[in-house]
Write a protein that holds these residues in place. Sequence first.
Motif, mmCIF file in Angstrom:
data_model
loop_
_atom_site.group_PDB
_atom_site.id
_atom_site.type_symbol
_atom_site.label_atom_id
_atom_site.label_comp_id
_atom_site.label_asym_id
_atom_site.label_seq_id
_atom_site.Cartn_x
_atom_site.Cartn_y
_atom_site.Cartn_z
ATOM 1 N N GLY A 221 26.792 51.791 86.894
ATOM 2 C CA GLY A 221 25.761 51.886 87.904
ATOM 3 C C GLY A 221 24.715 50.809 87.755
ATOM 4 O O GLY A 221 23.928 50.584 88.643
ATOM 5 N N LEU B 98 20.051 53.389 92.678
ATOM 6 C CA LEU B 98 20.874 53.627 93.860
ATOM 7 C C LEU B 98 20.335 54.829 94.621
ATOM 8 O O LEU B 98 19.689 55.704 94.049
ATOM 9 C CB LEU B 98 22.323 53.896 93.446
ATOM 10 N N THR C 207 25.709 57.626 91.325
ATOM 11 C CA THR C 207 26.747 56.691 90.862
ATOM 12 C C THR C 207 27.621 56.248 92.030
ATOM 13 O O THR C 207 27.976 57.052 92.887
ATOM 14 C CB THR C 207 27.630 57.335 89.771
ATOM 15 N N PRO C 208 27.974 54.963 92.060
ATOM 16 C CA PRO C 208 28.854 54.455 93.110
ATOM 17 C C PRO C 208 30.309 54.777 92.788
ATOM 18 O O PRO C 208 30.750 54.610 91.659
ATOM 19 C CB PRO C 208 28.606 52.941 93.078
ATOM 20 N N ASN D 237 27.933 56.427 97.347
ATOM 21 C CA ASN D 237 27.045 56.735 96.220
ATOM 22 C C ASN D 237 26.893 58.248 96.141
ATOM 23 O O ASN D 237 26.378 58.876 97.063
ATOM 24 C CB ASN D 237 25.678 56.070 96.414
#
Length: 174
Positions: free
Chosen positions: A27, A32, A53-54, A95
């Motif tokens: 991340g 994000l 988290t992507p 995300n």
Amino acid sequence: MLKPLFSIAPLTLLLALAACTEPTPAGGHKALTLSDTVQLTATGASPAPDKITPVRITFPDSRSYSAVPPAFHPKTCELSSSHFTAVVNIPGQVNLPSYGAGTPPMRVRCVSDQFAFDETVKPVNLTQQAYSTAAAAHILVGYGLVGAAVTASQASQRDKSQDVYGYPLKIELQ
């Protein structure tokens, strides 16, 4: 004649150890935000997510998306857990919220005319994965066992209560 060699040895060791930095958790450093398509449920809204988290959802690297017949193309995938729901275009990135060690499993469902993917994805310890990846990279890049040992030492001494949990950073539809 051997004296200059001995003065270079500590410098070489110092440079090798300096290259062994603590891995960055998945991340990265920038904050994000949840993707627009993610809707938190009442359970997911309180407590608020620890991290975002992507997650990339795609076909395996060995299959080009453009080579897949149109009947097999799911346009979107539905993601759901007890804490959120989301829709993501395929291939695409979303995300997602992470709730530390209490991150719930997530169902990934993608359907088209001739393709169906319906699996439950369990959360993983992303910090532990980052350390494992760093240790493997140190061996492959040439820092050898010294670099891997330093990384392993850092991993064993970290504050595990600060570990980042989330879903795998890449989910492949197979």
